[in-house]
Design a protein around this motif. Structure first.
Motif, short mmCIF file in Angstrom:
data_model
loop_
_atom_site.label_atom_id
_atom_site.label_comp_id
_atom_site.label_asym_id
_atom_site.label_seq_id
_atom_site.Cartn_x
_atom_site.Cartn_y
_atom_site.Cartn_z
N MET A 2 0.86 -1.33 0.18
CA MET A 2 -0.08 -0.10 -0.04
C MET A 2 0.93 1.45 -0.06
O MET A 2 0.46 2.32 -0.87
CB MET A 2 -0.89 0.00 1.26
CG MET A 2 -1.76 1.12 1.37
SD MET A 2 -2.53 1.40 3.17
CE MET A 2 -1.29 2.01 3.99
N VAL A 3 1.93 1.28 0.74
CA VAL A 3 2.73 2.25 0.94
C VAL A 3 3.42 2.81 -0.27
O VAL A 3 3.59 3.93 -0.93
CB VAL A 3 3.84 2.28 2.06
CG1 VAL A 3 4.77 3.57 1.99
CG2 VAL A 3 3.05 2.36 3.40
N GLY A 20 -3.32 -3.97 -1.17
CA GLY A 20 -2.49 -2.87 -1.21
C GLY A 20 -2.23 -1.84 -2.41
O GLY A 20 -1.77 -0.82 -2.16
N MET A 26 1.36 4.08 -3.17
CA MET A 26 1.04 5.55 -2.84
C MET A 26 2.23 6.22 -3.42
O MET A 26 2.28 7.30 -4.14
CB MET A 26 1.30 5.77 -1.15
CG MET A 26 -0.08 5.39 -0.58
SD MET A 26 0.00 5.71 1.30
CE MET A 26 -0.07 7.48 1.21
N SER A 31 -3.25 8.13 -2.54
CA SER A 31 -2.62 9.22 -3.31
C SER A 31 -3.48 10.19 -3.93
O SER A 31 -3.55 11.44 -3.76
CB SER A 31 -1.56 8.65 -4.27
OG SER A 31 -0.60 7.95 -3.43
N GLY A 73 -3.23 1.91 -2.09
CA GLY A 73 -2.25 3.11 -2.07
C GLY A 73 -2.52 3.95 -3.06
O GLY A 73 -2.02 5.17 -2.73
N THR A 74 -2.89 3.66 -4.23
CA THR A 74 -3.22 4.56 -5.37
C THR A 74 -4.46 5.60 -4.90
O THR A 74 -4.44 6.76 -5.36
CB THR A 74 -3.35 3.99 -6.80
OG1 THR A 74 -4.64 3.05 -6.66
CG2 THR A 74 -2.15 3.17 -7.27
N SER A 86 2.41 8.95 -7.06
CA SER A 86 2.31 10.04 -6.34
C SER A 86 2.33 11.40 -7.34
O SER A 86 2.09 12.53 -6.97
CB SER A 86 3.50 10.16 -5.51
OG SER A 86 4.87 10.01 -6.16
#
Length: 396
Positions: A25-26, A148, A29, A155, A151-152, A33
């Motif tokens: 997930m991170v 996961g 992101m 962002s 994460g997009t 970004s």
């Protein structure tokens, strides 16, 4: 195929699944970004760009994040997902620091390319979590790990809001903080079982499997649409309907959330029903949705309705396809994941560029949307001929 770590406790397995999912997930992101803040990033760099240059910049992170899924998946098989995750996140700190500090288009593209390494987290995460669960649970487990991708959505939703409060540097400092936090947390996570005999040559043997390439082609359609729409929706909403950057980011986030959350549903259904049969109906509906989207591209109500429907369909498709990945080549889950994931990522790389070029040449995105429908028809024909009408099986 035996990839379950015998004797491992449920809590250990579930902790590994949670860490693999959250770390992905991170990284996602980081991977997406640029899109939510593209205008601010370009202004900060002091550059003006054409529609094609803008699309190329947005697509660039997807390129390296796709191609490098293959070696990173192999690396995860050989050395363990935990170690590979930590190395990746340490590397990502470099381009995250660079983005607000570059002041030319060329350097922006170069930094965006480095940023793309974050996309390899998918191959690492899948290889990592599959080692803790038996085959009969792979569909649901891989669906959960795929969450996961959300994460997009984070962002798209948060970054346009944060940049107004803590400026561009502040947003990327937050990302660095998250990377450091998860590097520390991963140190306390269990390491996955490794395949010490895995090598580049041995792992690339999966390229000889026809199933690898067919699943890769199907994933090119489903995950490619997931990444393309998540990446381009902000541009669509601003350009077609004059939405604000914050409102446009909300639609991109909604698409990513829906597409991510229904992915485990696709995996779960594939544990119960033959995956290829499910995929046939999914492809048919994707084709219909793409045609309708092209016809009503500039009608906001229909456009947004179809976008929500597409989010559901591509999310289900992603989960269905990855149910089959661990069964293609025993002991080489990371390698197969790398190949299939690379094609899916490239499916998110080319459409933004092609759509940007078509928009620049014709003034509309319509032809590009119809090309998606045509590609869907190609996938449907191959699926029907080889797996439905034919005798070929991956999962019974």
């Amino acid at each position: 195929m035996e990839i379950f770590i015998m004797g491992s406790s449920k809590s250990r397995s579930y902790f590994a699944l949670a860490m693999g999912t959250l770390a992905m997930m991170v990284c996602f992101m980081v991977w997406l970004s640029l899109a939510p803040m593209i205008d601010i990033i370009l202004k900060n760099a002091g550059v003006q760009v054409s529609e094609l240059q803008r699309s190329l910049l947005l697509a660039t992170p997807i390129l390296l994040g796709s191609i490098m899924r293959i070696p990173m998946g192999i690396m995860s098989d050989r050395f363990g997902g935990k170690k590979t995750y930590i190395i990746l996140m340490l590397f990502l700190i470099i381009p995250v620091l660079m983005i607000p500090r570059v002041h030319s288009y060329g350097m922006l593209v170069f930094t965006a390319l480095l940023l793309g390494m974050s996309g390899t987290s998918f191959a690492i995460g899948v290889s990592y979590v599959t080692r803790f669960f038996p085959p009969e649970k792979q569909g649901l487990v891989l669906g959960i790990a795929g969450v996961g991708n959300i994460g997009t959505a984070f962002s798209s939703f948060f970054f346009p809001r944060w940049v107004k409060v803590i400026d561009l540097n502040g947003v990327f400092y937050v990302l660095i903080g998250l990377l450091v936090l998860f590097i520390i947390l991963l140190l306390f996570s269990p390491e996955s079982e490794t395949n010490k005999n895995a090598s580049i040559v041995a792992s690339l043997s999966v390229a000889k499997e026809r199933d690898t390439w067919l699943l890769a082609l199907f994933y090119f359609l489903t995950f490619g649409m997931f990444m393309s729409m998540t990446n381009l929706l902000s541009t669509f909403m601003v350009g077609l309907f004059n939405d604000s950057l914050v409102d446009a980011g909300l639609w991109a986030a909604l698409f990513a959330v829906i597409g991510t959350l229904v992915r485990p549903v696709g995996g779960y259904l594939s544990d119960k029903i033959r995956p290829m049969s499910l995929l046939r109906y999914d492809f048919i509906l994707i084709i219909i949705a793409a045609v309708v989207l092209g016809i009503f591209l500039e009608t906001k109500g229909i456009f947004t309705t179809i976008i929500v429907a597409l989010a559901v369909l591509v999310g289900l498709g992603n989960g269905i396809i990855f149910k089959m990945v661990p069964f293609v080549s025993s002991g080489n889950t990371g390698a197969v994941t790398g190949f299939v994931g690379a094609m899916g990522g490239l499916g998110g790389y080319f459409p933004p560029i092609i759509l940007g070029l078509i928009k620049q040449m014709t003034g509309s995105y319509k032809i590009g949307i119809y090309l998606i429908a045509i590609f869907g028809i190609i996938c449907l024909v191959l699926l029907q001929k080889i797996y439905i009408s034919g005798s070929r099986r991956i999962v019974s």
